[in-house]
Motif scaffolding. Structure first.
Motif, mmCIF file in Angstrom:
data_model
loop_
_atom_site.group_PDB
_atom_site.id
_atom_site.type_symbol
_atom_site.label_atom_id
_atom_site.label_comp_id
_atom_site.label_asym_id
_atom_site.label_seq_id
_atom_site.Cartn_x
_atom_site.Cartn_y
_atom_site.Cartn_z
ATOM 1 N N ASP A 64 89.000 -26.487 -39.705
ATOM 2 C CA ASP A 64 88.267 -25.220 -39.093
ATOM 3 C C ASP A 64 88.319 -25.544 -37.525
ATOM 4 O O ASP A 64 86.961 -25.857 -36.866
ATOM 5 C CB ASP A 64 86.773 -25.034 -39.562
ATOM 6 N N VAL A 65 89.307 -25.661 -36.997
ATOM 7 C CA VAL A 65 89.388 -26.130 -35.607
ATOM 8 C C VAL A 65 90.417 -25.211 -34.813
ATOM 9 O O VAL A 65 91.028 -24.468 -35.626
ATOM 10 C CB VAL A 65 89.870 -27.541 -35.171
ATOM 11 N N VAL A 66 90.275 -24.818 -33.425
ATOM 12 C CA VAL A 66 91.281 -24.108 -32.802
ATOM 13 C C VAL A 66 92.072 -24.902 -31.973
ATOM 14 O O VAL A 66 91.627 -26.081 -31.298
ATOM 15 C CB VAL A 66 90.503 -23.154 -31.797
ATOM 16 N N VAL A 67 93.340 -24.777 -31.971
ATOM 17 C CA VAL A 67 94.268 -25.621 -31.509
ATOM 18 C C VAL A 67 94.077 -25.481 -29.919
ATOM 19 O O VAL A 67 93.632 -24.782 -29.255
ATOM 20 C CB VAL A 67 95.538 -25.022 -31.539
ATOM 21 N N ASP A 68 94.278 -27.033 -29.285
ATOM 22 C CA ASP A 68 93.855 -27.286 -27.757
ATOM 23 C C ASP A 68 92.428 -27.091 -27.461
ATOM 24 O O ASP A 68 92.042 -27.022 -26.338
ATOM 25 C CB ASP A 68 94.666 -26.262 -26.971
ATOM 26 N N GLN A 69 91.458 -27.084 -28.440
ATOM 27 C CA GLN A 69 90.076 -27.193 -27.954
ATOM 28 C C GLN A 69 89.447 -28.180 -28.470
ATOM 29 O O GLN A 69 89.736 -28.928 -29.650
ATOM 30 C CB GLN A 69 89.363 -25.913 -28.729
ATOM 31 N N TYR A 70 88.642 -28.963 -27.625
ATOM 32 C CA TYR A 70 87.956 -29.980 -27.748
ATOM 33 C C TYR A 70 86.639 -29.887 -28.850
ATOM 34 O O TYR A 70 86.136 -28.679 -28.838
ATOM 35 C CB TYR A 70 87.659 -30.844 -26.760
ATOM 36 N N TYR A 71 86.754 -31.034 -29.647
ATOM 37 C CA TYR A 71 85.650 -30.856 -30.621
ATOM 38 C C TYR A 71 85.005 -32.358 -30.666
ATOM 39 O O TYR A 71 85.852 -33.333 -30.587
ATOM 40 C CB TYR A 71 86.005 -30.487 -32.077
ATOM 41 N N SER A 72 83.822 -32.528 -30.731
ATOM 42 C CA SER A 72 83.011 -33.695 -30.874
ATOM 43 C C SER A 72 82.527 -33.827 -32.574
ATOM 44 O O SER A 72 82.249 -33.210 -33.104
ATOM 45 C CB SER A 72 81.756 -34.081 -29.982
ATOM 46 N N PHE A 73 82.857 -35.381 -32.589
ATOM 47 C CA PHE A 73 82.355 -35.495 -34.110
ATOM 48 C C PHE A 73 81.460 -36.822 -33.950
ATOM 49 O O PHE A 73 81.493 -37.803 -33.064
ATOM 50 C CB PHE A 73 83.482 -35.987 -34.838
ATOM 51 N N SER A 131 76.528 -42.173 -35.245
ATOM 52 C CA SER A 131 77.497 -42.992 -34.725
ATOM 53 C C SER A 131 77.601 -42.370 -33.052
ATOM 54 O O SER A 131 77.047 -41.255 -32.864
ATOM 55 C CB SER A 131 78.765 -42.827 -35.368
ATOM 56 N N ILE A 132 78.505 -43.181 -32.563
ATOM 57 C CA ILE A 132 78.783 -42.782 -31.087
ATOM 58 C C ILE A 132 79.649 -41.351 -31.148
ATOM 59 O O ILE A 132 80.762 -41.507 -32.064
ATOM 60 C CB ILE A 132 79.466 -43.754 -30.448
ATOM 61 N N PRO A 133 79.402 -40.342 -30.669
ATOM 62 C CA PRO A 133 80.146 -39.190 -30.688
ATOM 63 C C PRO A 133 81.599 -39.398 -30.068
ATOM 64 O O PRO A 133 81.508 -40.149 -29.006
ATOM 65 C CB PRO A 133 79.547 -38.096 -29.897
ATOM 66 N N LEU A 134 82.752 -39.102 -30.994
ATOM 67 C CA LEU A 134 84.046 -39.293 -30.050
ATOM 68 C C LEU A 134 84.383 -37.640 -30.029
ATOM 69 O O LEU A 134 84.194 -36.929 -30.990
ATOM 70 C CB LEU A 134 84.911 -39.894 -31.125
ATOM 71 N N SER A 135 85.056 -37.244 -29.050
ATOM 72 C CA SER A 135 85.840 -36.025 -28.769
ATOM 73 C C SER A 135 87.401 -36.013 -29.255
ATOM 74 O O SER A 135 87.830 -37.153 -28.689
ATOM 75 C CB SER A 135 85.554 -35.594 -27.539
ATOM 76 N N PHE A 136 87.919 -34.998 -29.567
ATOM 77 C CA PHE A 136 89.399 -34.876 -29.769
ATOM 78 C C PHE A 136 89.939 -33.512 -29.926
ATOM 79 O O PHE A 136 89.083 -32.584 -30.297
ATOM 80 C CB PHE A 136 89.613 -35.758 -31.312
ATOM 81 N N LYS A 137 91.040 -33.149 -29.911
ATOM 82 C CA LYS A 137 91.701 -31.980 -29.989
ATOM 83 C C LYS A 137 92.912 -32.052 -30.847
ATOM 84 O O LYS A 137 93.522 -33.307 -30.938
ATOM 85 C CB LYS A 137 91.784 -31.197 -28.759
ATOM 86 N N THR A 138 93.416 -31.103 -31.295
ATOM 87 C CA THR A 138 94.861 -30.983 -32.003
ATOM 88 C C THR A 138 95.561 -29.921 -31.135
ATOM 89 O O THR A 138 95.191 -28.899 -30.720
ATOM 90 C CB THR A 138 94.891 -30.659 -33.241
ATOM 91 N N THR A 139 96.883 -30.625 -31.012
ATOM 92 C CA THR A 139 97.861 -29.667 -30.172
ATOM 93 C C THR A 139 98.716 -29.004 -31.158
ATOM 94 O O THR A 139 99.900 -28.314 -30.424
ATOM 95 C CB THR A 139 98.556 -30.446 -29.007
ATOM 96 N N ILE A 140 98.566 -29.249 -32.538
ATOM 97 C CA ILE A 140 99.634 -28.754 -33.455
ATOM 98 C C ILE A 140 99.084 -27.497 -34.093
ATOM 99 O O ILE A 140 98.059 -27.857 -34.579
ATOM 100 C CB ILE A 140 99.951 -29.960 -34.429
ATOM 101 N N LYS A 141 99.801 -26.603 -34.072
ATOM 102 C CA LYS A 141 99.211 -25.416 -34.481
ATOM 103 C C LYS A 141 99.140 -25.423 -36.153
ATOM 104 O O LYS A 141 99.839 -26.206 -36.530
ATOM 105 C CB LYS A 141 99.995 -23.980 -34.186
ATOM 106 N N SER A 142 98.571 -24.613 -36.745
ATOM 107 C CA SER A 142 98.541 -24.532 -38.070
ATOM 108 C C SER A 142 99.879 -24.386 -38.838
ATOM 109 O O SER A 142 100.930 -23.457 -38.158
ATOM 110 C CB SER A 142 97.422 -23.411 -38.806
#
Length: 423
Positions: A233-242, A258-269
């Motif tokens: 449940d993410v939008v491509v090229d948008q950062y999310y913190s976990f 835990s320490i939050p980490l941020s990441f994004k996916t550049t690969i579309k569905s």
């Protein structure tokens, strides 16, 4: 130093900057995280102890008032009968004193001349004989205050150990990878004394954004025993913190985060290629034939790679024979190929064909709402391993393809009664 060496040195310096600039950003984010979380922790300590002091003061005040009320009640219960007895005793003393004065006045005279005084004295003398002898009661209250000061040492110990400052939770995120239309998150336990207790479950949370300032909008995205999760449940090229925490056996509360980490996916569905013979929905992820025996449904380009997982869901179906699979080239069909090399196919009866060769192991037949999952792992440069899962049954076969090449995914549906979703 000649121009060539200067140019080489500059190139090395530029390469060095390319490597260290991301580290500078990470250091800045780390400083921001330490300072912001420290400020948050300080504010929490101040608020918590202010609340605690207020509650303790209220409890002490309530207890003091309760004890004072008990003293007042004991005073009233102890003094009321004494006041009554004292008043009665004083009245008796006054009467006896009058009796004595009367007797003394009669004796002072040589002869009792007043008969009425003598008769009164005689009457009071008889009443005096009937008066009971007053005794001091032994049940007079002795009001005192008692308190066990041993509880103060217990209270001191509780307060001395109240609260803790932690820098790391017992479980930490260890890897985030981009997947088609999703982010694959992994975590592991740290080396701490808390590992002596078994973990009951993990809780992974996700928030939009890439900073610790986004903590208020964290929401659960996974709760369970696994140490990894594919967040779709993410939008491509948008950062999310976990962030992740755990619940230990015997505990009803979650551990520190835990320490939050941020990441994004550049690969579309994953999505199907637009095809006029199909009705497409949900950003071309769901397809339904508009005619019977339509042309093969194929992905919008080569979207599947080694290390990826792809899942097909049969939303609607009939008794016709359908095919789903992977291919290195667009073969135009899955059921009647002249050259089946570079294909990995499973049909709705559970038959598996790799490069056109029918395998001896069968999977369960397709059912409505069943999921067919392909997972690809690297074996050698020219060979991969494909796992196919249907209804908790897994079949694994090798596939002779180049591991670095992306692949098409495709489906061949027999009629308009079918509907398929890819994700």
């Amino acid at each position: 130093m000649d121009r060539e060496r200067i140019k080489e040195a500059c190139q090395l310096a530029e390469a060095y900057l390319v490597k260290v600039r991301p580290l500078e950003i990470e250091f800045s984010k780390g400083l921001k995280q330490v300072n912001e979380t420290a400020d948050t922790a300080e504010a929490m300590v101040i608020r918590r102890f202010a609340t605690l002091q207020e509650r303790i003061n209220n409890l002490l005040t309530e207890r003091k008032c309760t004890l004072l009320e008990k003293i007042q009640k004991a005073r009233e219960e102890g003094t009321t009968p004494l006041y009554v007895s004292c008043s009665s005793m004083k009245e008796k003393i006054r009467n006896v004193e009058k009796f004595l004065k009367l007797g003394e006045s009669i004796l002072d005279r040589a002869t009792p001349s007043n008969i009425r005084d003598v008769e009164e004295f005689s009457r009071q003398s008889k009443e005096l004989d009937r008066n009971p002898i007053l005794k001091t009661t032994t049940k007079v209250s002795y009001i005192s205050f008692e308190a066990d000061d041993d509880c103060l040492s217990i209270l001191e110990e509780v307060i001395s150990n109240y609260g803790n400052i932690a820098t790391l939770g017992p479980v930490q995120l260890c890897d985030l990878k981009e997947k088609p239309g999703g982010i694959f998150v992994e975590w592991r336990m740290t080396d701490s004394d808390e590992q002596m207790v078994d973990v009951q479950e993990f809780c992974l949370q996700k928030a939009s954004g890439d900073g610790v300032g986004d903590i208020p909008n964290f929401e659960n995205c996974y709760v369970g025993e696994d140490t990894h999760y594919l967040c779709k449940d993410v939008v491509v090229d948008q950062y999310y913190s976990f962030r992740v925490s755990c619940k230990f056996e015997g505990s009803n509360s979650l551990s520190r985060w835990s320490i939050p980490l941020s990441f994004k996916t550049t690969i579309k569905s994953y999505n199907w290629k637009e095809n006029g013979h199909y009705s497409m929905n949900d950003q071309f992820r769901i397809a339904k034939p508009l005619v019977d025996s339509p042309p093969m449904l194929i992905s919008e380009g080569r979207q599947y790679r080694v290390g990826y997982t792809i899942e097909f869901t049969i939303l609607e179906m009939d008794e016709g024979l359908a095919h789903i699979g992977l291919m290195t080239e667009n073969k135009k069909t899955l059921s009647k190929m002249e050259d089946p090399n570079g294909t990995f196919i499973v049909d709705s009866r559970g038959t598996i064909k790799v490069d056109g060769i029918t395998k001896s192991t069968f999977l369960p037949e397709f059912k409505k709402n069943c999921k067919i999952c392909f997972t690809c792992e690297c074996l050698k440069d020219t060979r991969v391993v494909i796992h196919i899962d249907i209804e908790e049954k897994r079949v694994t076969y090798e596939w002779s393809v180049n591991k670095s090449d992306p692949y098409f995914f495709a489906a061949e549906l027999p009629s308009t009664k079918w509907k398929i979703m890819v994700e």
